[in-house]
Motif scaffolding. Sequence first.
Motif, PDB file in Angstrom:
ATOM      1  N   PHE A  12      -3.086  14.958  22.161  1.00  0.00           N
ATOM      2  CA  PHE A  12      -3.944  15.390  21.055  1.00  0.00           C
ATOM      3  C   PHE A  12      -3.493  16.748  20.512  1.00  0.00           C
ATOM      4  CE2 PHE A  12      -7.809  18.107  20.317  1.00  0.00           C
ATOM      5  CZ  PHE A  12      -8.124  17.642  19.054  1.00  0.00           C
ATOM      6  N   HIS A  13      -3.259  17.696  21.395  1.00  0.00           N
ATOM      7  CA  HIS A  13      -2.875  19.043  20.957  1.00  0.00           C
ATOM      8  C   HIS A  13      -1.464  19.070  20.367  1.00  0.00           C
ATOM      9  CE1 HIS A  13      -6.280  21.556  22.289  1.00  0.00           C
ATOM     10  NE2 HIS A  13      -6.448  20.645  23.225  1.00  0.00           N
TER      11      HIS A  13
ATOM     12  N   ALA B 141      -4.501  10.237  22.118  1.00  0.00           N
ATOM     13  CA  ALA B 141      -5.922  10.436  22.389  1.00  0.00           C
ATOM     14  C   ALA B 141      -6.140  11.156  23.706  1.00  0.00           C
ATOM     15  CB  ALA B 141      -6.668   9.098  22.419  1.00  0.00           C
TER      16      ALA B 141
ATOM     17  N   LYS C 284     -11.858  10.531  24.250  1.00  0.00           N
ATOM     18  CA  LYS C 284     -10.575  10.173  23.640  1.00  0.00           C
ATOM     19  C   LYS C 284     -10.747   9.816  22.163  1.00  0.00           C
ATOM     20  CE  LYS C 284      -8.737   8.373  28.000  1.00  0.00           C
ATOM     21  NZ  LYS C 284      -8.059   7.254  28.679  1.00  0.00           N
TER      22      LYS C 284
ATOM     23  N   PHE D 178      -5.405  14.448  26.420  1.00  0.00           N
ATOM     24  CA  PHE D 178      -5.551  15.903  26.327  1.00  0.00           C
ATOM     25  C   PHE D 178      -4.321  16.563  25.710  1.00  0.00           C
ATOM     26  CE2 PHE D 178      -5.312  19.888  29.199  1.00  0.00           C
ATOM     27  CZ  PHE D 178      -5.824  20.701  28.215  1.00  0.00           C
TER      28      PHE D 178
ATOM     29  N   TRP E  89     -10.784  20.571  25.183  1.00  0.00           N
ATOM     30  CA  TRP E  89     -10.552  19.135  25.092  1.00  0.00           C
ATOM     31  C   TRP E  89      -9.851  18.598  26.331  1.00  0.00           C
ATOM     32  CZ3 TRP E  89     -13.109  16.436  21.509  1.00  0.00           C
ATOM     33  CH2 TRP E  89     -13.545  17.122  20.362  1.00  0.00           C
TER      34      TRP E  89
ATOM     35  N   ARG F  18     -13.072  10.842  20.170  1.00  0.00           N
ATOM     36  CA  ARG F  18     -13.367  12.068  19.408  1.00  0.00           C
ATOM     37  C   ARG F  18     -12.078  12.804  19.057  1.00  0.00           C
ATOM     38  NH1 ARG F  18     -18.535  14.487  20.323  1.00  0.00           N
ATOM     39  NH2 ARG F  18     -17.728  16.364  19.305  1.00  0.00           N
ATOM     40  N   ARG F  19     -11.156  12.858  19.999  1.00  0.00           N
ATOM     41  CA  ARG F  19      -9.865  13.504  19.725  1.00  0.00           C
ATOM     42  C   ARG F  19      -9.144  12.789  18.580  1.00  0.00           C
ATOM     43  NH1 ARG F  19      -8.518  13.051  25.788  1.00  0.00           N
ATOM     44  NH2 ARG F  19      -9.354  14.938  26.782  1.00  0.00           N
ATOM     45  N   HIS F  20      -9.074  11.450  18.668  1.00  0.00           N
ATOM     46  CA  HIS F  20      -8.393  10.696  17.619  1.00  0.00           C
ATOM     47  C   HIS F  20      -9.094  10.845  16.275  1.00  0.00           C
ATOM     48  CE1 HIS F  20      -5.279   7.405  18.889  1.00  0.00           C
ATOM     49  NE2 HIS F  20      -4.798   8.626  18.929  1.00  0.00           N
TER      50      HIS F  20
ATOM     51  N   LYS G 273      -1.648  17.556  16.889  1.00  0.00           N
ATOM     52  CA  LYS G 273      -2.252  18.516  15.952  1.00  0.00           C
ATOM     53  C   LYS G 273      -1.231  19.527  15.468  1.00  0.00           C
ATOM     54  CE  LYS G 273      -5.839  20.574  17.649  1.00  0.00           C
ATOM     55  NZ  LYS G 273      -6.990  21.521  17.642  1.00  0.00           N
TER      56      LYS G 273
ATOM     57  N   TYR H 280     -19.205  21.210  22.757  1.00  0.00           N
ATOM     58  CA  TYR H 280     -19.051  19.749  22.832  1.00  0.00           C
ATOM     59  C   TYR H 280     -20.310  19.089  23.388  1.00  0.00           C
ATOM     60  CZ  TYR H 280     -16.990  15.200  23.921  1.00  0.00           C
ATOM     61  OH  TYR H 280     -16.728  13.845  23.969  1.00  0.00           O
TER      62      TYR H 280
ATOM     63  N   TRP I  96     -15.675  25.852  24.228  1.00  0.00           N
ATOM     64  CA  TRP I  96     -15.558  24.461  23.752  1.00  0.00           C
ATOM     65  C   TRP I  96     -16.528  23.558  24.503  1.00  0.00           C
ATOM     66  CZ3 TRP I  96     -14.316  20.269  26.857  1.00  0.00           C
ATOM     67  CH2 TRP I  96     -14.274  19.043  26.180  1.00  0.00           C
TER      68      TRP I  96
END
Length: 336
Positions: free
Chosen positions: A14-15, A9, A42, A11, A186, A44-46, A18, A333, A329
């Motif tokens: 997350f990338h 979760a 965090k 920065f 992000w 939102r990333r998850h 992905k 966001y 972004w």
Amino acid sequence: MRVLVTGTAGFIGFHVAKKLVAAGHEVIGIDGMTAYYDVALKRRRHAILLQSPGFSAHELMLEDEAALGAVYEAAKPDMVIHLAAQAGVRYSLANPRAYVETNLVGTFNLMECVRRAPPRHFLIASTSSVYGGNTKMPFVESDPSDHPLTLYAASKKATEVMAHSYAHLWDIPTTAFRFFTVYGPWGRPDMALFKFTKGIVEGTPIDIYNNGDMARDFTYIDDLAQAIVLLAEAIPQDPRAFPEDAAELGLSPLAPYRVVNIGNGAPVRLLDFIEAIEQAIGRPAIRNYMPMQPGDVPATFADTSLLERITGFRPATPVTVGVQRFVAWYRDYFNL
């Protein structure tokens, strides 16, 4: 492969997750959802990662040895990428205990899981801050890193040394990578790009340390994530098998272990970085020039020749491009 990634979760996690999921791997994510910065970001990333059937998540602290052990045992990972950490140079001056508990105790707990059920490759995040006050540029992995200037840097150097000892004792192929000022969509709200963008958009002053006389090897997040995914496949071998090539491949002479810089290899003046943000936003910053902060260094500059030699990849996204993508972004966001 089944890849266990800590800090998904966050920065960078997350990338990286992905990219791994997009490549067809199954990713088991772990994150503690700490309140160091906005937990909503965090989550939102998850939420994005959880849209893929190839990703599953567990919310726990690495300091919780029992909970971590249960997740690890069930996951049976082929690879482990350890990105969870208490980050932030300046925060380590205010809350040093968090760095001991998360970066040292949490990492130790994970290393014990790895020892009991070794994956094909254990990868662990470090930082350019371990180079401390070195003035020889660019920084090469073999340069001295025994004089950290903050507890954050000391904690990351400690995890490198801990990982080397486990690689030697238990024959665990291990790669530690040192990040250089990562930025992009992000990103974390405590990082310079986020704070500068927020200030310029809102018309409030931005703090510029050392009167702007600084340079950083800014590394775009997509480049960093790609480098990590490629390094995951570049598994260190036992250096005793081919001692004549060990140094060329960045291997420890005593373990299947190496340290690799991940940077852009092209430091940018802080004032030029700010100008790129101003151009992307379309308005000037209100600049508040300040003295150098404790633990800061005037410049960072990565030698990335080892990364390129091992993977054939070299980060190269220009700051102007990366900053434009972040600002786009940020506006999306926050619905600006």
